[in-house]
Design an enzyme around this catalytic site. Structure first.
Site, short mmCIF file in Angstrom:
data_model
loop_
_atom_site.label_atom_id
_atom_site.label_comp_id
_atom_site.label_asym_id
_atom_site.label_seq_id
_atom_site.Cartn_x
_atom_site.Cartn_y
_atom_site.Cartn_z
N GLU A 104 0.84 -1.21 0.00
CA GLU A 104 0.00 0.00 0.00
C GLU A 104 0.87 1.26 0.00
O GLU A 104 0.52 2.27 -0.61
CB GLU A 104 -0.94 -0.01 1.21
CG GLU A 104 -2.01 -1.09 1.09
CD GLU A 104 -2.82 -1.26 2.35
OE1 GLU A 104 -2.23 -1.54 3.40
OE2 GLU A 104 -4.05 -1.11 2.28
N GLU A 124 -3.45 -9.49 4.01
CA GLU A 124 -4.17 -9.18 5.26
C GLU A 124 -5.26 -10.19 5.59
O GLU A 124 -5.50 -10.50 6.75
CB GLU A 124 -4.79 -7.77 5.18
CG GLU A 124 -3.80 -6.63 5.34
CD GLU A 124 -3.14 -6.21 4.05
OE1 GLU A 124 -3.22 -6.97 3.05
OE2 GLU A 124 -2.55 -5.11 4.02
N1 3HC Z 1 4.98 -7.25 11.77
C1 3HC Z 1 5.74 -7.65 12.80
N2 3HC Z 1 6.61 -8.67 12.74
C2 3HC Z 1 6.71 -9.32 11.58
C3 3HC Z 1 5.95 -8.97 10.45
C4 3HC Z 1 5.05 -7.88 10.57
N3 3HC Z 1 4.31 -7.47 9.55
N4 3HC Z 1 6.28 -9.80 9.43
C5 3HC Z 1 7.20 -10.64 9.91
N5 3HC Z 1 7.47 -10.36 11.20
C6 3HC Z 1 8.47 -11.01 12.07
C7 3HC Z 1 8.15 -12.49 12.30
O1 3HC Z 1 7.29 -12.67 13.38
C8 3HC Z 1 9.52 -13.07 12.55
O2 3HC Z 1 9.86 -12.76 13.88
P1 3HC Z 1 10.80 -13.76 14.73
O3 3HC Z 1 12.09 -13.87 13.97
O4 3HC Z 1 10.90 -13.10 16.05
O5 3HC Z 1 10.06 -15.07 14.78
C9 3HC Z 1 10.44 -12.22 11.65
O6 3HC Z 1 9.70 -11.02 11.35
C10 3HC Z 1 10.80 -12.88 10.35
O7 3HC Z 1 9.61 -13.36 9.73
P2 3HC Z 1 9.55 -14.78 8.99
O8 3HC Z 1 10.14 -15.83 9.85
O9 3HC Z 1 8.14 -14.95 8.54
O10 3HC Z 1 10.54 -14.52 7.76
P3 3HC Z 1 10.46 -15.05 6.27
O11 3HC Z 1 11.65 -14.53 5.60
O12 3HC Z 1 10.16 -16.51 6.26
O13 3HC Z 1 9.15 -14.34 5.64
C11 3HC Z 1 7.68 -12.50 5.13
C12 3HC Z 1 9.13 -12.96 5.47
C13 3HC Z 1 7.24 -13.11 3.80
C14 3HC Z 1 7.68 -11.01 5.06
C15 3HC Z 1 6.72 -13.02 6.25
O14 3HC Z 1 7.26 -12.65 7.50
C16 3HC Z 1 5.33 -12.47 6.19
O15 3HC Z 1 4.51 -12.98 5.44
N6 3HC Z 1 5.03 -11.44 7.02
C17 3HC Z 1 3.70 -10.92 7.19
C18 3HC Z 1 3.28 -10.07 6.05
C19 3HC Z 1 1.91 -9.52 6.28
O16 3HC Z 1 0.98 -10.22 6.66
N7 3HC Z 1 1.75 -8.23 6.05
C20 3HC Z 1 0.51 -7.57 6.25
C21 3HC Z 1 0.45 -7.04 7.65
S1 3HC Z 1 -1.12 -6.32 8.02
C22 3HC Z 1 -1.04 -4.82 7.25
O17 3HC Z 1 -0.08 -4.49 6.62
C23 3HC Z 1 -2.24 -3.96 7.45
C24 3HC Z 1 -2.24 -2.81 6.49
O18 3HC Z 1 -3.13 -3.09 5.45
C25 3HC Z 1 -2.66 -1.55 7.16
#
Ligand code: 3HC
Ligand code: NAI
Length: 703
Positions: A104, A124
């Site tokens: 976004e 999301e």
């Molecule tokens: N917020 C906080 N922490 C996050 C995060 C986030 N969005 N995304 C990942 N992390 C943290 C994980 O909990 C993990 O923490 P840890 O090492 O303490 O366990 C660390 O970052 C690394 O994450 P992964 O182990 O998942 O690392 P990968 O390299 O395997 O994957 C990724 C990376 C593809 C970015 C995956 O972490 C992911 O899918 N993250 C979530 C993405 C997501 O859902 N984004 C949308 C959030 S909601 C939003 O944005 C609302 C908006 O519309 C307003």
């Protein structure tokens, strides 16, 4: 600018660089840093502004840990407004994954460029949310309503090349120096006097949307919602993008986003997001502990499980040798693998070429010498301890030193299997779930003597083949199957007490289970449980116990494979139908056993089926079989299709209140006897202290 955002003028381009490891989440300091940088760039000599990220990825979204806490300024919408209204072109340069709020952020920029390996997406919905910072308004303005709806309701990321085709990205930057490529692209845009392309200025022509499109989408999505409400709200937002001006559409989106953030479904799904990542961590082993190299895998037994497990490794390009007792069994196993791949090809999810490549990765043999050089061996022969010990004796004799020897057993004692070798330190359980090439869960079972690096390797290779790993100690059925005992028992007891199979299953399916326990029994085969019970000496001597399952098997009704079980099945569609014969049989049996039948409420059905499961979970925690309550939730969501929107059985218990669960168990103890209803000491303690399983996890993690 700040610790996590820097700003520098490079070659007349203002470069904003975000550095908030591990995934550049949009924490308060990042939002503030970007806002300040935009304000500075508006005033300085820069001709354009480039937004890049350091580390492994572009911004991966909002900081999920901030949800549910009091908001901190500046709000994200304010930052996006500042970007979109900047006085010069703002260009996002994407590498890794631009997800959720990260994408976004890129969409609020005037242009987007990306490395060919980058991915963008709005995941999301997988957290029970909707894109709350303009995603539902800007994506349909760029790609059209249908493509936007598919992308946002699936939550799956797309490749940079697909994003380019969908005009979500404007340019692919070849090479690996994204910042330099981005600066050049910015200069090209300035050189061609490219306009400030604001997506908000685009209007969607309502005539491009078929009549009834949104109603149909709602109906279609409701069918697979399983207790989730986010899909429905996403449809409403996209509808608003068509019908309302941008500002009002954004308001609507924000309002529905706030509703979802506060919903129990999203809280449960966020719990599972973090629990999944936590489960991979072994409490007494440091992160980054040494691992062994896995270049070749051997599978012993090419049946239902062995074939599926072989596919998991072939799918990521790791060579596999599958060993069977004879050529016929081997051919049968290879045939099933081909059939399974063919289904994926027919669904359009795999090309013929790739399928052949993967099948070529799996070699077959009947000779143990062919597996002598394997780094990891996974045994999946019949569920028989003596046979498994014999196989492990042979493995010990032929496998190279340092090879990891794993068993896929569902119930057998991993320590007894390890003792059949001279190297118990190399032995562990790797318990896959059926179908192994589809189900995400892998229970990694730690034997008494399993070496640390063997465990770490199993966790790492599990992640590599796309599994969600959870650690279990050795006990009968490990975490998942051990807890299932009481669930299946009560589902059958409820029949004698007055329920129909349909009533029991529909209540649990209404809760969100993919399939009720009795329909599940029919699918797995009622004879499987029947045979498993035959050898058990620990079951109470009670004629009501598994009465209906036993009778049905003895009548030849083994479930779907014989066309009938608790239900009858249409031979064509395999659809289940209630069977009055079974209902009469239940009534007769209840009368014979002197069980007084009565009307049973839906609440009682839920409590009778789930509370034994939760109670066993508490015992498992106290015995140290599972590391955390949240690991148990991961096991159930990824291995048993427990609804993610309920967060797993232990999270669900926390929501119901442990005191309520405990009191109900006491009530059932009064009514149905102590042999089945004995509250776990941990459950009692937490209930009396007014605590939750989450509190227990926290205390253990800290202590
Ligand atoms: N917020 C906080 N922490 C996050 C995060 C986030 N969005 N995304 C990942 N992390 C943290 C994980 O909990 C993990 O923490 P840890 O090492 O303490 O366990 C660390 O970052 C690394 O994450 P992964 O182990 O998942 O690392 P990968 O390299 O395997 O994957 C990724 C990376 C593809 C970015 C995956 O972490 C992911 O899918 N993250 C979530 C993405 C997501 O859902 N984004 C949308 C959030 S909601 C939003 O944005 C609302 C908006 O519309 C307003
Ligand atoms: P299966 O009966 O489909 O396959 C077993 C295969 O092992 C057969 O093809 C047989 O020919 C082969 N085999 C038997 N003895 C052998 C030997 N000495 N050497 C080489 N191959 C031999 O059984 P399934 O369902 O695949 O189960 C295998 C194991 O996986 C069992 O321990 C079971 O408990 C476990 N498991 C099964 C699950 C399921 O849902 N089916 C789920 C998780 C684990």
């Amino acid at each position: 600018m700040s610790e996590v955002v820097s700003y520098q003028l490079k070659d007349n381009i203002g470069v904003i660089s975000v550095n908030n490891p591990p995934v550049n989440a949009l924490a308060q300091a990042v939002r503030e840093g970007i806002l300040n940088a935009i304000n500075t760039a508006n005033e300085d000599a820069s001709e354009a502004i480039l937004l890049v990220c350091e580390g492994r990825t572009f911004v991966a979204g909002a900081d999920i840990t901030e949800f549910g806490k009091p908001p901190k300024d500046p709000g994200f919408p304010l930052v996006l407004d500042a970007i979109e209204n900047a006085s010069k072109p703002v260009i996002a340069a994407i590498h890794g994954t631009a997800l959720g709020g990260g994408f976004e952020l890129a969409l609020a920029c005037h242009y987007r460029c990306a490395l060919p390996t980058a991915k963008v997406g709005l995941p999301e919905v997988k957290l029970g949310l909707l894109p709350g910072a303009g995603g539902t308004q800007r994506v349909p303005r760029l790609t059209g309503v249908k493509a936007a709806l598919d992308m946002i309701t699936s939550g799956n990321p797309i490749s940079a090349s697909k994003a380019l085709k969908m005009t979500l990205v404007d340019k692919i930057i070849e090479g690996d120096n994204l910042e330099l490529g981005g600066i050049q692209y910015a200069k090209e845009l300035i050189g061609s006097s490219a306009p400030l392309k604001r997506i908000s200025d685009i209007k969607i022509d309502p005539a491009t949307v078929e009549p009834g499109f949104f109603d149909n989408a709602r109906k279609h999505l409701a069918r697979r919602a399983r207790g989730q409400i986010a899909q429905d709200r996403i449809v409403s937002c996209i509808e608003a993008a068509v019908e309302l001006p941008m500002g009002e559409g954004l308001e609507r989106e924000r309002e529905l986003f706030r509703e979802l953030v506060a919903s129990p479904e999203s809280a449960a799904m966020r719990h599972i997001f973090f629990s999944e990542r936590q489960a991979a961590k072994i409490q007494d082993l440091p992160k980054g502990a040494p691992v062994r190299d896995i270049k070749k895998v051997a599978i012993i037994g090419g049946g239902t499980m062995g074939g599926g497990i072989a596919m998991c490794f072939a799918n990521v390009g790791i060579p596999v040798v599958m060993l069977e007792i004879n050529d016929d069994a081997l051919q049968r196993g290879m045939g099933i693998i081909r059939k399974n791949y063919n289904i994926t090809v027919q669904k359009g999810k795999l090309s013929e070429d790739k399928m052949e490549g993967r099948i070529d990765t799996i070699a077959g043999t009947t000779d143990y010498l062919d597996i002598a050089d394997a780094d990891l061996v996974i045994e999946a022969v019949f569920e028989n301890l003596e046979l498994k010990k014999e196989v492990f004796g042979k493995l010990d004799a032929v496998c190279k030193p340092g090879a990891i020897l794993a068993t896929n057993t569902s119930y057998q004692d991993v320590d007894a299997i390890a003792e059949a070798t001279q190297r118990p330190q190399d032995v562990l359980g790797m318990h896959f779930f059926s179908p192994a090439n589809v189900m995400r869960l892998l229970e990694v079972v730690r034997g008494e003597k399993t070496a640390d690096d063997v465990l770490s390797t199993a966790m790492k290779i599990g992640k590599k083949i796309g599994k969600v790993c959870a650690l279990s100690r050795v006990c009968y059925g490990f975490i998942g199957n051990r807890m299932l005992g009481g669930y299946g028992r009560e589902a059958q007891m409820l029949l004698l007490d007055g329920c129909t199979p349909e009533q029991v299953d529909s209540v649990l399916e209404g809760f969100g289970m993919a399939m009720g326990p009795l329909a599940m029994g029919d699918l797995a085969g009622l004879d499987v449980g029947y045979k498993a019970r035959e050898g058990r000496t620990d079951l109470p001597d009670d004629p009501r116990l598994y009465r209906m399952g036993t009778l049905l098997v003895e009548m030849g009704r083994h479930g779907q494979k014989t066309g009938s079980g608790f239900y009858k099945y249409d031979p064509e569609t395999r659809r289940r139908e209630s069977d009055s014969e079974v209902e009469t049989l239940i009534k007769e049996e209840a009368a014979t056993l002197g069980v007084e039948q009565r009307k049973i409420t839906d609440d009682e059905i839920l409590a009778r089926c789930f509370y034994p499961l939760i109670n066993e979970g508490a015992l498992i925690l106290e015995e140290g079989i599972a590391q955390r309550a949240s690991d148990i939730d991961v096991v159930y969501v990824f291995g048993y299709a427990f609804p993610v929107a309920k967060g797993g059985p232990m999270h669900y218990a926390d929501q119901v209140g442990l005191e309520n669960v405990y009191n109900k168990i006491l009530e059932f103890r009064e009514r149905y006897g102590e042999q089945y209803w004995k509250p776990a000491p941990l459950l009692q303690r937490l209930a009396e202290e007014g605590k939750t399983f989450a509190d227990w996890d926290k205390e253990k993690e800290v202590g």
